[in-house]
Design a protein around this motif. Structure first.
Motif, mmCIF file in Angstrom:
data_model
loop_
_atom_site.group_PDB
_atom_site.id
_atom_site.type_symbol
_atom_site.label_atom_id
_atom_site.label_comp_id
_atom_site.label_asym_id
_atom_site.label_seq_id
_atom_site.Cartn_x
_atom_site.Cartn_y
_atom_site.Cartn_z
ATOM 1 N N ARG A 261 29.439 1.038 9.024
ATOM 2 C CA ARG A 261 28.209 0.967 9.118
ATOM 3 C C ARG A 261 28.356 2.195 7.782
ATOM 4 O O ARG A 261 27.571 2.953 6.648
ATOM 5 N N THR A 262 29.372 3.560 8.296
ATOM 6 C CA THR A 262 28.652 4.491 7.428
ATOM 7 C C THR A 262 30.297 4.640 6.119
ATOM 8 O O THR A 262 29.398 4.815 5.238
ATOM 9 N N ALA A 263 30.919 3.286 6.413
ATOM 10 C CA ALA A 263 31.577 3.320 5.100
ATOM 11 C C ALA A 263 30.930 2.601 4.389
ATOM 12 O O ALA A 263 31.185 3.098 3.123
ATOM 13 N N ILE A 264 29.965 1.401 4.604
ATOM 14 C CA ILE A 264 29.057 0.683 4.192
ATOM 15 C C ILE A 264 28.770 1.534 3.349
ATOM 16 O O ILE A 264 28.109 1.804 1.932
ATOM 17 N N LEU A 265 27.456 1.944 4.010
ATOM 18 C CA LEU A 265 26.291 3.346 2.805
ATOM 19 C C LEU A 265 27.334 4.903 1.843
ATOM 20 O O LEU A 265 27.264 4.412 0.915
ATOM 21 N N GLU A 266 28.702 4.350 2.293
ATOM 22 C CA GLU A 266 29.577 4.920 1.395
ATOM 23 C C GLU A 266 30.107 4.324 0.122
ATOM 24 O O GLU A 266 29.579 5.063 -1.372
ATOM 25 N N MET A 267 30.175 3.260 0.430
ATOM 26 C CA MET A 267 29.814 2.184 -0.950
ATOM 27 C C MET A 267 28.499 1.882 -1.770
ATOM 28 O O MET A 267 28.906 1.993 -2.430
ATOM 29 N N LYS A 268 27.569 1.818 -1.293
ATOM 30 C CA LYS A 268 26.174 2.194 -1.508
ATOM 31 C C LYS A 268 26.047 3.381 -1.769
ATOM 32 O O LYS A 268 25.892 3.219 -3.811
ATOM 33 N N ALA A 269 26.883 4.186 -2.018
ATOM 34 C CA ALA A 269 26.421 5.667 -2.610
ATOM 35 C C ALA A 269 27.347 5.628 -3.767
ATOM 36 O O ALA A 269 26.528 6.520 -5.197
ATOM 37 N N GLN A 270 27.886 4.776 -4.328
ATOM 38 C CA GLN A 270 29.395 4.745 -5.354
ATOM 39 C C GLN A 270 27.995 3.407 -6.273
ATOM 40 O O GLN A 270 28.445 3.325 -7.301
ATOM 41 N N ALA A 271 27.416 3.123 -5.607
ATOM 42 C CA ALA A 271 27.221 2.246 -6.181
ATOM 43 C C ALA A 271 25.933 2.337 -8.207
ATOM 44 O O ALA A 271 26.692 1.740 -9.156
ATOM 45 N N PRO A 272 25.684 3.531 -7.935
ATOM 46 C CA PRO A 272 24.726 4.506 -9.505
ATOM 47 C C PRO A 272 25.617 4.712 -10.447
ATOM 48 O O PRO A 272 26.029 4.672 -11.946
ATOM 49 N N TYR A 273 27.230 4.706 -9.874
ATOM 50 C CA TYR A 273 28.845 4.895 -10.626
ATOM 51 C C TYR A 273 29.939 3.801 -10.949
ATOM 52 O O TYR A 273 30.736 4.139 -11.760
ATOM 53 N N GLU A 274 29.526 2.222 -10.266
ATOM 54 C CA GLU A 274 30.636 2.129 -10.390
ATOM 55 C C GLU A 274 29.537 0.004 -10.381
ATOM 56 O O GLU A 274 29.422 -0.078 -9.029
#
Length: 214
Positions: free
Chosen positions: A119-132
């Motif tokens: 879940r932590t890794a997925i939240l990290e990926m979600k945080a990249q959504a505005p830039y990717e």
């Protein structure tokens, strides 16, 4: 999470992953394990290769970069969840029961004993959504799938007289998805359990039934 033991070179290529069916499953499972072990920010292709029986060069044969692989992994996760929703809800007695089952699946912990790390890794990926943009597109598509499944089920239930006529399916669906996302983000960031959010969402859905409390 949703391997086979041998790679099948003549399997049909998956247009999203660039890998054959068997090797795709193995790579996706290895990616899951590597994300749990290393998180998103420090994850490398070598980390993923170390979790599989493939070399780093073999991974690059299927995926040009870590970004490409992780985008395929997001698609794999969403496709797996869609299949799970179909399997779990196809035998339910009606649209309202299907919605409750879907909400229950949203709060179901991941398979394997690595739920918190994943879940932590997925939240990290979600945080990249505005830039990717590719990441954002995949996350947006999954969000829309959830919203549409809930809204369509509520609309069907309302037409059948199961849900109150004054219920707005789109607004309720938006609310349910937002609460679910927020509960999971809070769990990762603060270590807070999601049980309360799930319980009250289920109770809230019950109040939407025709004749239920308002």
């Amino acid at each position: 999470m949703p391997g086979t033991d041998s790679e099948t070179s003549d399997a049909a290529a998956d247009p999203d992953s660039g890998a054959s069916g068997d090797s795709r499953e193995r790579i996706m499972r290895a990616t899951y394990r590597a994300l749990c072990a290393h998180g998103y920010a420090s994850l490398t292709m070598q980390d993923i290769a170390d979790e599989s029986d493939l070399s780093k060069a073999a991974l690059h044969y299927h995926f040009d970069s870590k970004a490409d692989l992780l985008q395929a992994f997001l698609s794999y996760l969403t496709d797996s969840f869609r299949e799970r929703v179909t399997e779990e809800t196809e035998c339910e007695g009606g649209p309202f029961e299907r919605i409750r089952t879907l909400v229950g699946l949203l709060f179901e912990p991941p398979e394997e004993d690595r739920g918190a790390e994943f879940r932590t890794a997925i939240l990290e990926m979600k945080a990249q959504a505005p830039y990717e943009p590719p990441v954002r597109e995949r996350l947006a598509a999954f969000d829309e799938f959830l919203r549409a499944e809930i809204a369509d089920g509520l609309d069907e239930a309302r037409e059948a007289g199961i849900v109150r006529a004054d219920v707005d399916p789109d607004a309720v669906a938006e609310f349910v998805v937002t609460v679910s996302n927020g509960a999971h983000a809070r769990q990762v960031a603060l270590g807070r359990p999601t049980d309360c959010a799930e319980t009250y969402l289920m109770e809230y859905l019950t109040t939407l039934r025709a004749g239920g409390e308002r």
